[in-house]
Write an enzyme that holds these catalytic residues in place. Structure first.
Site, PDB file in Angstrom:
ATOM      1  N   TYR A  24      26.361  15.969  13.737  1.00 38.87           N
ATOM      2  CA  TYR A  24      27.017  17.178  13.130  1.00 38.87           C
ATOM      3  C   TYR A  24      27.192  18.309  14.126  1.00 38.87           C
ATOM      4  CZ  TYR A  24      24.858  14.791   9.026  1.00 38.87           C
ATOM      5  OH  TYR A  24      24.707  14.069   7.954  1.00 38.87           O
ATOM      6  N   HIS A 101      33.244  18.622   4.702  1.00 41.66           N
ATOM      7  CA  HIS A 101      32.240  17.791   5.122  1.00 41.66           C
ATOM      8  C   HIS A 101      32.215  17.767   6.795  1.00 41.66           C
ATOM      9  CE1 HIS A 101      30.720  16.415   1.490  1.00 41.66           C
ATOM     10  NE2 HIS A 101      31.930  16.411   1.084  1.00 41.66           N
TER      11      HIS A 101
HETATM   12  O1  CA2 Z   1      29.202  15.497   6.632  1.00 41.22           O
HETATM   13  C1  CA2 Z   1      28.688  16.338   6.080  1.00 41.22           C
HETATM   14  O2  CA2 Z   1      28.922  17.525   6.104  1.00 41.22           O
HETATM   15  C2  CA2 Z   1      27.747  15.955   5.064  1.00 41.22           C
HETATM   16  O3  CA2 Z   1      28.133  16.711   3.950  1.00 41.22           O
HETATM   17  C3  CA2 Z   1      26.387  16.178   5.305  1.00 41.22           C
HETATM   18  C4  CA2 Z   1      25.384  15.829   4.595  1.00 41.22           C
HETATM   19  C5  CA2 Z   1      25.352  14.062   4.069  1.00 41.22           C
HETATM   20  O4  CA2 Z   1      24.391  13.895   3.121  1.00 41.22           O
HETATM   21  C6  CA2 Z   1      26.565  14.092   3.697  1.00 41.22           C
HETATM   22  O5  CA2 Z   1      26.878  12.706   3.436  1.00 41.22           O
HETATM   23  C7  CA2 Z   1      27.741  14.290   4.547  1.00 41.22           C
HETATM   24  C8  CA2 Z   1      23.726  15.773   5.398  1.00 41.22           C
HETATM   25  C9  CA2 Z   1      23.603  17.340   5.636  1.00 41.22           C
HETATM   26  C10 CA2 Z   1      22.367  17.263   6.816  1.00 41.22           C
HETATM   27  O6  CA2 Z   1      22.718  18.176   7.842  1.00 41.22           O
HETATM   28  C11 CA2 Z   1      21.956  18.026   8.887  1.00 41.22           C
HETATM   29  C12 CA2 Z   1      22.518  18.932   9.986  1.00 41.22           C
HETATM   30  C13 CA2 Z   1      21.688  18.803  11.036  1.00 41.22           C
HETATM   31  C14 CA2 Z   1      20.603  17.902  11.171  1.00 41.22           C
HETATM   32  C15 CA2 Z   1      20.069  17.176  10.133  1.00 41.22           C
HETATM   33  C16 CA2 Z   1      20.590  17.189   8.978  1.00 41.22           C
END
Ligand code: CA2
Length: 146
Positions: A24, A101
């Site tokens: 991310y 995303h």
């Molecule tokens: O890629 C994306 O933006 C997602 O929406 C992010 C979601 C995931 O479940 C989707 O499949 C794709 C997860 C967000 C979690 O965000 C975090 C960021 C930093 C550390 C941990 C989690």
């Protein structure tokens, strides 16, 4: 005409920039907010960024957007893949919706390949990192200026 763009973020996105930078990146939601506000201001718009880990709070904010926003950028987090309720709320919103995303959900596990929100979204960005948010805002500005 309303000139506010809602940028809605779902579950766990409050951790952005703090964990899993290999997926991310290092930017935080505050960085996303700054980048989106700058793009919006260039075009004469403003933004309201919202994050919640609670599905109902996201739905309530989409309802609020029906009267307060010209368009929505939404990254529902994992609710993308599970939430018919968020889809239903977005279907009650009349303006443009862009789904964003950070990671490329199509390159990841199979359960991330399906999105309920895509059934409503006018456009979908995936895998452009946090830069995708500002691009989505640019697109909403252009759709709301027609
Ligand atoms: O890629 C994306 O933006 C997602 O929406 C992010 C979601 C995931 O479940 C989707 O499949 C794709 C997860 C967000 C979690 O965000 C975090 C960021 C930093 C550390 C941990 C989690």
């Amino acid at each position: 005409m309303n000139k506010t763009i809602y940028i809605l973020n779902g579950s766990n996105l409050n951790l952005l920039g703090q964990r899993q930078p290999e997926i991310y990146g290092h930017d935080t939601l505050a960085d996303v907010e700054r980048a989106c506000a700058a793009v919006a201001a260039e075009k004469g718009f403003e933004i309201r960024l919202f994050q919640s880990n609670h599905e109902g709070a996201i739905i309530d904010t989409i309802h609020e957007a029906r009267h307060s926003a010209c368009g929505i950028v939404i990254n529902p987090g994992a609710y993308t893949h599970t939430s018919v309720a968020i889809l239903d709320a977005l279907n009650a919103f009349d303006g443009p919706v862009i789904e964003c995303h950070i990671s490329n959900i199509h390159k990841r596990e199979g359960f991330r390949h399906h999105s309920y929100v895509s059934l409503r979204a006018d456009g979908v960005l995936a895998g452009l990192g946090v830069e995708g948010y500002a691009l989505a805002v640019r697109r909403i500005c252009s759709l709301c200026s027609k």
